[in-house]
Design a protein around this motif. Structure first.
Motif, PDB file in Angstrom:
ATOM      1  N   SER A 112      16.123  -9.437  31.992  1.00  0.00           N
ATOM      2  CA  SER A 112      15.163  -9.164  32.839  1.00  0.00           C
ATOM      3  C   SER A 112      14.533  -7.914  33.805  1.00  0.00           C
ATOM      4  O   SER A 112      15.566  -6.384  32.553  1.00  0.00           O
ATOM      5  CB  SER A 112      15.829  -9.398  34.166  1.00  0.00           C
ATOM      6  OG  SER A 112      17.030 -10.763  34.742  1.00  0.00           O
ATOM      7  N   VAL A 113      13.450  -7.446  33.655  1.00  0.00           N
ATOM      8  CA  VAL A 113      13.281  -7.107  33.905  1.00  0.00           C
ATOM      9  C   VAL A 113      12.332  -6.221  35.828  1.00  0.00           C
ATOM     10  O   VAL A 113      12.407  -7.282  36.055  1.00  0.00           O
ATOM     11  CB  VAL A 113      11.338  -6.587  33.260  1.00  0.00           C
ATOM     12  CG1 VAL A 113      10.609  -4.749  33.604  1.00  0.00           C
ATOM     13  CG2 VAL A 113      11.910  -6.453  31.533  1.00  0.00           C
ATOM     14  N   TRP A 114      12.496  -5.269  35.982  1.00  0.00           N
ATOM     15  CA  TRP A 114      13.135  -4.761  37.594  1.00  0.00           C
ATOM     16  C   TRP A 114      11.790  -3.353  37.987  1.00  0.00           C
ATOM     17  O   TRP A 114      11.975  -1.832  36.951  1.00  0.00           O
ATOM     18  CB  TRP A 114      14.761  -4.571  37.399  1.00  0.00           C
ATOM     19  CG  TRP A 114      15.631  -5.828  37.833  1.00  0.00           C
ATOM     20  CD1 TRP A 114      16.101  -6.032  36.637  1.00  0.00           C
ATOM     21  CD2 TRP A 114      15.485  -6.285  38.441  1.00  0.00           C
ATOM     22  NE1 TRP A 114      16.974  -7.119  37.168  1.00  0.00           N
ATOM     23  CE2 TRP A 114      16.601  -6.839  38.237  1.00  0.00           C
ATOM     24  CE3 TRP A 114      15.652  -6.755  40.381  1.00  0.00           C
ATOM     25  CZ2 TRP A 114      17.076  -8.686  38.916  1.00  0.00           C
ATOM     26  CZ3 TRP A 114      16.165  -8.198  40.307  1.00  0.00           C
ATOM     27  CH2 TRP A 114      16.797  -8.668  40.336  1.00  0.00           C
ATOM     28  N   LEU A 123      14.610  -2.183  44.445  1.00  0.00           N
ATOM     29  CA  LEU A 123      14.273  -2.798  43.240  1.00  0.00           C
ATOM     30  C   LEU A 123      13.641  -4.300  43.694  1.00  0.00           C
ATOM     31  O   LEU A 123      13.355  -4.524  44.525  1.00  0.00           O
ATOM     32  CB  LEU A 123      16.069  -3.417  42.344  1.00  0.00           C
ATOM     33  CG  LEU A 123      16.039  -2.359  41.823  1.00  0.00           C
ATOM     34  CD1 LEU A 123      17.833  -3.083  41.447  1.00  0.00           C
ATOM     35  CD2 LEU A 123      16.186  -1.727  40.702  1.00  0.00           C
ATOM     36  N   SER A 124      12.649  -4.211  42.803  1.00  0.00           N
ATOM     37  CA  SER A 124      11.539  -5.746  42.772  1.00  0.00           C
ATOM     38  C   SER A 124      11.531  -6.012  41.187  1.00  0.00           C
ATOM     39  O   SER A 124      11.649  -5.118  40.024  1.00  0.00           O
ATOM     40  CB  SER A 124      10.969  -5.188  43.102  1.00  0.00           C
ATOM     41  OG  SER A 124      10.036  -6.267  43.544  1.00  0.00           O
ATOM     42  N   ARG A 125      12.476  -7.504  41.221  1.00  0.00           N
ATOM     43  CA  ARG A 125      12.638  -8.181  39.783  1.00  0.00           C
ATOM     44  C   ARG A 125      10.168  -8.371  39.494  1.00  0.00           C
ATOM     45  O   ARG A 125      10.287  -8.636  40.392  1.00  0.00           O
ATOM     46  CB  ARG A 125      12.803  -9.784  39.989  1.00  0.00           C
ATOM     47  CG  ARG A 125      13.276  -9.904  39.055  1.00  0.00           C
ATOM     48  CD  ARG A 125      14.276 -11.093  38.429  1.00  0.00           C
ATOM     49  NE  ARG A 125      14.150 -12.094  38.100  1.00  0.00           N
ATOM     50  CZ  ARG A 125      15.023 -12.739  36.978  1.00  0.00           C
ATOM     51  NH1 ARG A 125      16.072 -12.640  38.245  1.00  0.00           N
ATOM     52  NH2 ARG A 125      15.077 -13.499  36.120  1.00  0.00           N
ATOM     53  N   ALA A 126      10.629  -8.163  38.483  1.00  0.00           N
ATOM     54  CA  ALA A 126       8.843  -8.503  37.490  1.00  0.00           C
ATOM     55  C   ALA A 126       9.572  -9.587  36.844  1.00  0.00           C
ATOM     56  O   ALA A 126       8.650 -10.453  37.138  1.00  0.00           O
ATOM     57  CB  ALA A 126       8.649  -7.305  36.702  1.00  0.00           C
ATOM     58  N   PHE A 127      10.273  -9.636  36.152  1.00  0.00           N
ATOM     59  CA  PHE A 127       9.726 -10.726  35.196  1.00  0.00           C
ATOM     60  C   PHE A 127      10.735 -10.650  33.802  1.00  0.00           C
ATOM     61  O   PHE A 127      11.550  -9.685  33.997  1.00  0.00           O
ATOM     62  CB  PHE A 127       8.284 -11.097  34.559  1.00  0.00           C
ATOM     63  CG  PHE A 127       8.216  -9.417  33.287  1.00  0.00           C
ATOM     64  CD1 PHE A 127       8.423  -9.189  32.215  1.00  0.00           C
ATOM     65  CD2 PHE A 127       7.130  -8.630  34.255  1.00  0.00           C
ATOM     66  CE1 PHE A 127       8.510  -8.033  31.868  1.00  0.00           C
ATOM     67  CE2 PHE A 127       6.532  -7.565  33.365  1.00  0.00           C
ATOM     68  CZ  PHE A 127       7.425  -7.240  32.800  1.00  0.00           C
ATOM     69  N   ASP A 128      11.515 -11.608  33.345  1.00  0.00           N
ATOM     70  CA  ASP A 128      12.344 -12.184  32.506  1.00  0.00           C
ATOM     71  C   ASP A 128      11.904 -12.127  31.054  1.00  0.00           C
ATOM     72  O   ASP A 128      10.638 -12.719  30.836  1.00  0.00           O
ATOM     73  CB  ASP A 128      13.251 -13.321  32.242  1.00  0.00           C
ATOM     74  CG  ASP A 128      13.585 -14.059  33.532  1.00  0.00           C
ATOM     75  OD1 ASP A 128      14.908 -12.666  33.839  1.00  0.00           O
ATOM     76  OD2 ASP A 128      14.441 -14.335  34.296  1.00  0.00           O
ATOM     77  N   SER A 156      21.419  -8.610  33.721  1.00  0.00           N
ATOM     78  CA  SER A 156      22.383  -8.801  35.220  1.00  0.00           C
ATOM     79  C   SER A 156      20.307  -9.100  35.679  1.00  0.00           C
ATOM     80  O   SER A 156      19.520  -8.626  35.376  1.00  0.00           O
ATOM     81  CB  SER A 156      22.801  -8.485  36.021  1.00  0.00           C
ATOM     82  OG  SER A 156      22.570  -9.020  37.068  1.00  0.00           O
ATOM     83  N   ALA A 157      19.738 -10.750  36.194  1.00  0.00           N
ATOM     84  CA  ALA A 157      19.111 -11.368  37.252  1.00  0.00           C
ATOM     85  C   ALA A 157      20.039 -11.472  38.386  1.00  0.00           C
ATOM     86  O   ALA A 157      18.732 -11.759  38.763  1.00  0.00           O
ATOM     87  CB  ALA A 157      18.691 -12.795  36.275  1.00  0.00           C
TER      88      ALA A 157
END
Length: 180
Positions: A112-114, A123-128, A156-157
């Motif tokens: 996962s890219v954060w 943190l903010s999740r961008a995409f897998d 980790s997601a």
């Protein structure tokens, strides 16, 4: 039986009233929850069109590249080609947006890219990352107002575990900082 007929017209409106009361109660509960995500509230991550994705991934045009460095605890971090997992971020800044792609040379695991604000560490999740040409890839765009931003590739997601399970990191900086 006559008593039941007297109350029958009130049953449906009573159920509707209870349902509306429950929905309003839940709305107030959710509205009053505090959100500590200042950085992630400001991020609007956009999906790129297929044409934009191909352009960013191929590196055609005026794109900058940032190496994704392995986690500090790994040995031989200076030898990027000898590391089992390596990657890059290709990005272009135009029209007030940063269009970027993350490319990782491993296909053995799900990543996962954060995006992380270096000042507040939010943190903010961008995409897998998904399988693509040359490894795992993912693309998105965000506002230049949020720069600089750290790109964190994690196994980790889960937001709570993202930094601890990070395998690669890199920093996207504004163009003025890059030239210095």
């Amino acid at each position: 039986m006559d008593n039941m007929k007297k109350y029958t017209p009130y049953i449906f409106p009573g159920l509707v009233f209870l349902l509306v009361f429950f929905l309003v109660f839940r709305w107030f509960q959710l509205r009053n929850q505090t959100n500590d995500l200042d950085f992630s509230e400001g991020i609007e991550i956009e999906n790129l069109s297929l044409e934009e994705q191909k352009s960013v991934l191929s590196g055609v045009g005026d794109y900058s590249t940032v190496s994704l460095d392995p986690k500090e605890t790994e040995e031989n971090s200076d030898a990027m080609t000898e590391e089992p997992v390596g990657g890059v971020v290709r990005y272009a800044i135009e029209d007030g947006k940063v269009r970027f792609s993350v490319i990782v040379n491993s296909v053995d695991e799900q990543y996962s890219v954060w995006l992380r604000d270096p000042d507040t560490e939010e943190l903010s999740r961008a995409f897998d990352l998904v399988p693509g040409k040359g490894g795992l890839v993912g693309s998105a765009a965000l506002s230049t107002e949020l720069l600089p931003v750290e790109v964190v590739v994690s196994t980790s997601a889960d937001k709570a575990q993202a930094v601890e399970s990070a395998v690669l990191r890199g920093m996207i900086k504004p163009m003025a900082e890059e030239q210095n």
